[in-house]
Design an enzyme around this catalytic site. Structure first.
Site, PDB file in Angstrom:
ATOM      1  N   HIS A 184       1.515 -11.463 -10.449  1.00  0.00           N
ATOM      2  CA  HIS A 184       1.435 -10.048 -10.073  1.00  0.00           C
ATOM      3  C   HIS A 184       2.300  -9.178 -10.992  1.00  0.00           C
ATOM      4  CE1 HIS A 184       2.950  -6.657  -7.469  1.00  0.00           C
ATOM      5  NE2 HIS A 184       1.647  -6.437  -7.446  1.00  0.00           N
ATOM      6  N   GLU A 191       7.386  -2.020  -3.836  1.00  0.00           N
ATOM      7  CA  GLU A 191       6.066  -2.434  -3.351  1.00  0.00           C
ATOM      8  C   GLU A 191       6.223  -3.589  -2.358  1.00  0.00           C
ATOM      9  OE1 GLU A 191       3.280  -3.055  -6.587  1.00  0.00           O
ATOM     10  OE2 GLU A 191       1.939  -4.191  -5.273  1.00  0.00           O
ATOM     11  N   GLU A 221       0.567  -8.762 -14.226  1.00  0.00           N
ATOM     12  CA  GLU A 221      -0.512  -7.767 -14.111  1.00  0.00           C
ATOM     13  C   GLU A 221       0.047  -6.345 -14.308  1.00  0.00           C
ATOM     14  OE1 GLU A 221      -1.804  -5.037 -10.925  1.00  0.00           O
ATOM     15  OE2 GLU A 221      -2.124  -7.017 -10.027  1.00  0.00           O
ATOM     16  N   HIS A 222       1.189  -6.071 -13.646  1.00  0.00           N
ATOM     17  CA  HIS A 222       1.792  -4.745 -13.786  1.00  0.00           C
ATOM     18  C   HIS A 222       2.155  -4.443 -15.239  1.00  0.00           C
ATOM     19  CE1 HIS A 222       3.159  -2.894  -9.821  1.00  0.00           C
ATOM     20  NE2 HIS A 222       2.295  -3.822  -9.486  1.00  0.00           N
TER      21      HIS A 222
END
Lengths: 427, 427
Positions: free
Chosen positions: B65, B140, B68-69
């Protein structure tokens, strides 16, 4: 390619068909167009939800659900919308397109019939809506009305239009208000339902692979119980040309951590019926409609005055509504800067990338409407409410022609009418 | 290019495996305005332990993740802005099994595709940018940990699985992401973002050959080695704990009810099991099942109720979730209904209806390019073709669904996760 046509099935009952093979589903909607009015808005909004609970043939949710499964898992949902000063209530449905049925059976006809049944053959007790369904849907509607305050961004814009159009029909919310909804009884709702069926303009929409004649036949049959009325008409919309001498200022205090500043402008009579409307549309986008706009790039990104800042156009009513989220103490600075950005547009200080970027975004959104059945339906409903026939492609072509000077000229007619500020308790 | 016809659902899929190992799938849609591209790696949150060039790596939870960012950063700036300036709407997601990057646009599709392929295949990380992202991802994580639905689901995974990394949050924790460095990200990019471990799926008004040409031009010429993954010891049939509870700020108790199934190896059997699992849920507790009506009537569930079949490499399960004043009673009634189905079998009328409903919904779902492209990417990594469901569907029998219910919906495979409101006085 898709072919769009429109015909009158009964007096004041119109069918628009978009004939195309590009989708797996067919989309069907029936909408009643009533004048937006404080006294009737709540009841009108409640009617489709109560109708969706049961019909004379399928009296409860279970049997309706089974009927929809038989139609390959179709969906029929209540829809309540506001287009200018018209309240649009009815059903929107999506079904598997006939071309994809496992055994080649027709789905359009039984789907149209079920839709007609939901609208015209409700489940009743003692000659009116059943008290049980009415009470539980009333509670749901009141929950929805109360929940509007949860989303402060939408709430601020709603309050802005309420203040701005206090003496105009546009100030009424599409769901009505709690006070009027609370007073509804099964008997009164039944009277409203009968009046709506008798008086409202009716707009039917179909998008799918069936030939328009077949669609017309299926819907004529499905809606044959609709009362005949030669004088059914779609309501109009009153466009106010100028703002008052001084802007109205409305402030409200709530327990919030972020302030909301909303500004309402009159467009000087510019609306979707005018020839220079595309310039106003592009003007709103350059001002605050996209992530390349002046409000986004300057007020938000460069100056960090707002968490968000954007502008939308109410095309029938002729309003430009700016919405922003700010720190409480930034009220004056943020307001000044938003107005300064508008002044820049008025002076024609628009870079080529700002104009073209906004134009590309708008045209992209316009053209992709054609790829989505529900967005296309909503577009055509808006056109019907306005009495317009222009297609998305035609509108996109007009957007291509707009010049920087025309955008500036459109901006020059904007006048600040109302300011709404939502601030925190300790501020 | 290889051309596959799925006549029942009116789709044609072009496929080619390029010399660098990339699998390209294209769904030409000449009638649409919009093009959609999805570029995905067979690498997700659960791929924490892997072997590359003979060396085993144990990476912290949340790396996929985090990667991905950071992929949107380029040496020149940020790919998100480049795509937005072209009128495209880009985004990305990381699931347990895959990471995907996508955009749609009505104009400049090829240029946008080049940007997509380029930023995903060329990593650009600096210590500063990686450190800066830690705060953003930390927020997040904080936000999702406050979400009672997410918490309830993760608790269910912990209750059901002993070793499988589905127990671990895709985003990781604030502690686990503290260990991520640019070197970690480069190592994972090298292990999983090579063309042989990726797919490109495109739908829209495009020429399939041309898509392959662009991919050949932009992407590395050589296939890299594919890292071997390790999900730990094989899971037992039994759940770890049959009940797990947590207290949070909720207005009504939220439950997740899970039934641990048998995971299959990659291939078409996985697709078949998915369809059977889906249908089994519909007849057991779906919207038109007798149990659903009973639960709803008795106020044990409300409109928030939903359910699904889930599978990833090494795990498969059924899950139902919603709000209930008595989650334990829901568990009990599902168990009783499963036992009844075991004795009496599924009602043949219900079976046929539900089958039609599920089929129609799946076909209608093909209107969405996103659904088509993401679906094919996931299916390809699972060893089958997404659109094969249409042909398989007709051959699925009631007995298969009954067998799945009898085999999975049993006490030792059931776990219930409840999130309850905080009691007065507890911190």
């Amino acid at each position: 390619m898709s072919q769009v046509s429109r015909r009158e099935l009964f007096p004041g009952v119109w069918l628009r068909t978009v004939h195309t093979n590009k989708f797996k589903s067919s989309y069907l909607s029936v909408t009643l167009l009533a004048p937006l009015d404080q006294k009737t808005a709540g009841a009108n909004a409640l009617i489709p939800s109560v109708l969706r609970r049961g019909t004379a043939v399928h009296p409860d949710m279970e049997s309706l659900s089974a009927a929809l499964d038989e139609l390959y898992g179709g969906a029929i949902e209540p829809a309540v919308r506001k287009k200018g000063e018209t309240q649009c209530v009815g059903f929107a449905a999506s079904f598997l397109d006939d071309a994809y049925a496992m055994k080649g059976e027709n789905i359009l006809e039984p789907a149209a019939e079920l839709l007609g049944e939901l609208l015209l053959k409700p489940y009743t007790e003692d000659g009116h809506f059943c008290p049980d369904y009415t009470a539980s849907e009333k509670a749901n509607l009141i929950d929805r009305i109360r929940a509007q305050i949860n989303d402060k961004r939408t709430y601020a814009t709603q309050r802005l239009t309420q203040e701005m159009c206090r003496y105009e029909a546009f100030g009424v919310d599409k769901l009505g208000d709690e006070e009027h909804v609370s007073a509804i009884t099964p008997e009164r709702l039944w009277e409203r339902y009968q009046a709506l069926l008798r008086e409202a303009g009716v707009e039917i929409y179909y998008c799918g692979s069936a030939e328009p004649d077949r669609v017309a036949q299926a819907l004529t049959r499905a809606l044959d119980r609709l009362p005949v009325n030669e004088s059914r008409t779609a309501p109009g919309c009153d466009v106010r040309v100028t703002a008052g001498p001084e802007p109205i200022v409305a402030e409200e205090t709530m327990d919030v951590s972020q302030g909301k500043l909303a500004l309402g402008f009159r467009t000087g009579g510019q609306s979707c019926w005018e020839a220079d409307f595309p310039a106003l549309y592009l003007c709103t986008a350059v001002f605050g409609g996209t992530t390349l706009s002046k409000l986004f790039m300057n007020v938000r990104e460069k100056l960090s005055l707002c968490y968000y800042a954007s502008a939308v156009l109410e095309r029938m009513k002729g309003l430009v509504l700016v919405s922003s989220g700010i720190e409480f103490d930034k009220y004056q600075t943020a307001k000044d800067e938003i107005l300064a950005q508008l002044e820049a547009v008025k002076r024609g200080e628009i870079e080529p990338w700002e104009l073209e970027g906004s134009r590309r975004t708008l045209i992209g959104a316009c053209m992709s409407t054609l790829d989505d059945q529900s967005r296309q339906e909503d577009f055509w409903l808006g056109q019907a409410a306005a009495g317009l026939e222009e297609s998305p492609e035609e509108f996109a072509a007009r957007l291509e022609q707009v010049t920087r000077e025309q955008v500036a000229a459109a901006a020059q007619k904007l006048e600040l009418d109302t300011i709404y500020f939502l601030k925190g308790k300790e501020a | 290019m290889e051309q596959l016809q799925f006549t029942q659902v009116g789709e044609t899929m072009y496929h080619e495996k390029l010399d660098n190992g990339l699998n390209v799938f294209v769904f030409p849609k000449s009638e649409f305005q919009k093009g959609y591209a999805f570029f995905a790696a067979n690498y997700g949150g659960m791929d924490m332990r892997f072997c590359l060039d003979g060396e085993w790596h144990n990476t912290p939870a949340g790396v996929a993740h985090y990667l991905e960012h950071k992929m949107f950063d380029t040496e020149e700036g940020n790919a998100l802005q480049d795509l937005a300036a072209n009128g495209a709407s880009p985004n990305a997601f990381t699931s347990n099994a895959i990471t995907g990057y996508y955009f749609d646009s009505t104009e400049k599709f090829e240029e946008n595709l080049r940007i997509l392929l380029s930023f995903v295949s060329v990593p650009w990380f600096t210590q500063e940018s990686v450190d800066k992202e830690r705060g953003i991802i930390g927020q997040e994580i904080g936000m999702i940990e406050d979400d009672p639905h997410w918490k309830g689901f993760m608790n269910l995974m912990e209750a059901m699985y002993k070793h499988h990394p589905i127990r671990v949050s895709v985003a990781g924790s604030v502690e686990s992401i503290a260990k991520i460095t640019p070197e970690t990200l480069y190592a994972c990019h090298k292990a999983f973002y090579n063309p042989a471990n990726m797919v490109l799926c495109v739908a829209g008004p495009v020429d399939p050959e041309h898509i392959c040409e662009v991919a050949r031009e932009i992407l590395p010429k050589q296939a890299g080695p594919i890292a071997a993954k390790d999900y730990g010891e094989k899971e037992q049939h039994q759940v770890v704990r049959s009940f797990i509870e947590e207290q949070m700020e909720v207005s009504a108790p939220i439950f997740h009810l899970g039934y641990k199934g048998d995971a299959l190896v990659n291939g078409e059997a996985r697709l078949r099991q998915e369809l059977v699992g889906h249908l089994a849920l519909e007849v057991l507790l779906g919207n038109s099942s007798p149990l659903y009506a009973k639960l709803y009537r008795e106020g044990l569930i409300n409109q928030e109720f939903s359910y699904g079949y889930e599978s990833d490499p090494g795990c498969a399960f059924l899950v139902a979730n919603g709000e209930s004043k008595d989650p334990e009673a829901v568990r009990q009634m599902v168990a009783e209904e499963a036992a009844r189905i075991g004795r009496e079998g599924v009602n043949p009328g219900l079976w046929e209806r539900v089958k039609k409903g599920v089929y129609g919904n799946k076909v209608r779902g093909l209107n969405s390019f996103e659904n088509l492209c993401v679906g094919q990417a996931q299916a390809f990594f699972a060893g089958h073709d997404f659109l094969r469901f249409a042909e398989l569907f007709g051959s699925i029998t009631k007995e298969e669904a009954e067998e799945l219910i009898a085999g999975w919906v049993m006490e030792e495979r059931t776990a219930l996760s409840v999130v309850r409101a905080k009691e007065e006085g507890t911190p």
